[in-house]
Design a protein around this motif. Structure first.
Motif, mmCIF file in Angstrom:
data_model
loop_
_atom_site.group_PDB
_atom_site.id
_atom_site.type_symbol
_atom_site.label_atom_id
_atom_site.label_comp_id
_atom_site.label_asym_id
_atom_site.label_seq_id
_atom_site.Cartn_x
_atom_site.Cartn_y
_atom_site.Cartn_z
ATOM 1 N N ARG A 38 4.473 0.931 1.612
ATOM 2 C CA ARG A 38 5.801 1.462 1.328
ATOM 3 C C ARG A 38 5.773 2.827 1.777
ATOM 4 N N TYR A 39 6.570 3.179 2.530
ATOM 5 C CA TYR A 39 6.546 4.799 3.357
ATOM 6 C C TYR A 39 7.787 5.374 2.598
ATOM 7 N N GLY A 40 8.697 4.885 2.226
ATOM 8 C CA GLY A 40 9.904 5.652 1.275
ATOM 9 C C GLY A 40 10.314 4.656 0.296
ATOM 10 N N LEU B 118 0.822 -1.047 -0.170
ATOM 11 C CA LEU B 118 -0.083 0.131 -0.003
ATOM 12 C C LEU B 118 0.869 1.304 0.018
ATOM 13 N N THR B 119 0.471 2.257 -0.556
ATOM 14 C CA THR B 119 1.173 3.508 -0.620
ATOM 15 C C THR B 119 1.288 4.380 0.661
ATOM 16 N N ARG B 120 2.027 5.425 0.614
ATOM 17 C CA ARG B 120 2.072 6.332 1.814
ATOM 18 C C ARG B 120 0.869 6.750 1.938
ATOM 19 N N GLU B 121 0.249 7.433 0.778
ATOM 20 C CA GLU B 121 -1.096 7.989 0.848
ATOM 21 C C GLU B 121 -2.270 7.081 1.442
ATOM 22 N N PHE C 35 9.497 0.502 4.742
ATOM 23 C CA PHE C 35 8.126 0.090 4.713
ATOM 24 C C PHE C 35 7.715 0.168 6.106
ATOM 25 N N ILE C 36 6.490 0.269 6.286
ATOM 26 C CA ILE C 36 5.603 0.228 7.533
ATOM 27 C C ILE C 36 4.714 -1.131 7.654
ATOM 28 N N VAL C 37 4.639 -1.812 8.770
ATOM 29 C CA VAL C 37 3.847 -2.784 8.960
ATOM 30 C C VAL C 37 2.839 -2.035 10.067
#
Length: 419
Positions: free
Chosen positions: A331-333, A263-266, A337-339
């Motif tokens: 995907r944060y950057g 999933l995107t940062r948005e 990544f962030i879970v």
């Protein structure tokens, strides 16, 4: 008995013609069938409002008992032999078409009194009443059709061997609801006596039985060889009937990172706040894992950007394999990544992060030197923060600590450092 014979004759004529059109759908297309299904709603509503017959058990209207019940039975047959994505076409077509009819009639009233013609006096009061009943009846038809299919699907596990019994019970349940709901509007608009409620309900229970038998006869005579569509979860059926899955598909294609599928940062910014708020309101934990690919620039330099892109995709695939279905990967950057893991406390988050770390190291060792690894920082709400911004700052600082300590590490608290 003449009244019962009338109703049975009408039901047989109605179902017979509609069944022939349905049977010929592969040769003629669905157009003829759908048009025939849709054109009679005004007649159904009109007869349900003004035309009643007296039977020993009370007043009833053929428009409601035969035509409306038959329409629901045909919609159910349509679903049994096709699927939710196909049957929703007439459901929404009926909804839009009937509302369009009411809207067009309403605009005519803006003109004022029509020109009088000799021997003809338009009944404007009836037009007003019919407009109200058309809106109410159309709304109920939409609800009834979707609820009928959901009840039928629910009965698959309870009555797995009998289509006729499932159809009869489903029709009886929905027609009972419809009889009460439509009578409320009918009584309010026209003052129809209470006898019509009881008489109509008894007649509709008979109609449910008769139409269920008709469905069984049709299926056994004409489409015996075609297997019924496999059962689906009720949520999936509902989403298809209401086009919800189309929204989710569109959302999925526009909110996922094209390279990795995460999933995107948005989407993170849209989802994370509400998810955290719900967890805090319900007194449940929510964990945030910040994951960063170690030495990613070196991987690109040694193996090329195509290989680097493949590494990022494999990292995301590996993370998904180590988390729960309700957890989300963003995907944060570039290589960060962030879970986001609702209902996950610190111990479980640390265990999940360690699984991710070791799985990446073991699963991507075929890439070569340097072997891809990840560093992970963890923050847990509500104990370590009650806002996404606070959790991000804390997880980022712990990710930095993991990097400082040599990478390929998980840091949850300053004392909790794992290799």
């Amino acid at each position: 008995m003449s009244g019962i014979i009338l109703l049975l004759t009408q039901s047989l004529l109605y179902f017979g013609v509609m069944a022939v059109l349905f049977r010929m759908r592969h040769a003629m297309g669905l157009g003829a069938f759908l048009c025939a299904l849709g054109v009679m709603h005004f007649l159904e509503t009109y007869l349900a409002a003004v035309f009643f017959i007296q039977l020993p058990f009370g007043l009833l209207s053929p428009g409601s008992t035969v035509l409306f019940s038959g329409k629901l039975a045909i919609i159910l047959l349509f679903y049994i032999r096709e699927d939710a994505e196909t049957v929703r076409q007439p459901i929404y077509g009926l909804l839009i078409g009937n509302f369009l009819m009411v809207g067009l009639v309403a605009t005519l009233r803006l003109y004022g009194p029509p020109v009088s013609l000799q021997g003809y006096n338009p009944d404007l009061a009836l037009i007003n009443q019919m407009g109200v009943l058309m809106v109410w009846g159309t709304t109920l038809l939409f609800i009834d059709a979707i609820a009928l299919i959901l009840v039928y699907e629910r009965l698959r596990s309870l009555l797995p061997r009998s289509v006729v019994l499932r159809a009869g019970v489903s029709l009886a349940v929905i027609l009972s609801f419809d009889q009460v709901a439509f009578f409320v509007g009918l009584h309010w608009v026209t003052g129809t006596p209470i006898d019509a409620l009881y008489g109509g309900w008894i007649a509709k229970m008979g109609a449910a039985l008769v139409y269920a038998v008709y469905i069984g006869i049709y299926l056994s005579l004409f489409e015996r060889q075609k297997a019924e569509t496999p059962p689906e979860p009720l949520g999936d059926v509902f989403h298809k009937l209401t086009y919800r899955h189309k929204y989710e598909e569109l959302l999925g294609t526009t909110s996922r990172d094209a390279l990795t599928g995460a999933l995107t940062r948005e989407r993170f910014e849209a989802m994370a706040g509400p998810m955290l708020a719900v967890a805090i309101a319900e007194g449940r934990p929510c964990s945030l894992l910040m994951v960063d690919a170690d030495h990613f620039k070196s991987i690109n330099d040694h193996h090329g950007h195509v290989a680097g892109d493949a590494v990022l995709r494999r990292i995301v695939e590996t993370m998904r394999g180590q988390i729960r279905s309700k957890d989300a990967v963003f995907r944060y950057g570039g290589e960060e990544f962030i879970v986001l893991a609702p209902d996950m406390g610190e111990a479980a988050a640390l265990a999940a992060a360690e699984r991710i770390r070791s799985a990446v190291e073991a699963g991507l060792d075929d890439v070569g030197d340097p072997v891809p690894t990840v560093s992970i920082g963890i923050a847990v709400a509500p104990g370590e923060g009650t806002s996404i911004a606070a959790l991000l700052r804390l997880a980022d600082s712990r990710l930095y600590e993991a990097k400082r300590l040599g990478r390929n590490r998980v840091v949850a608290r300053p004392a909790d450092i794992s290799t």
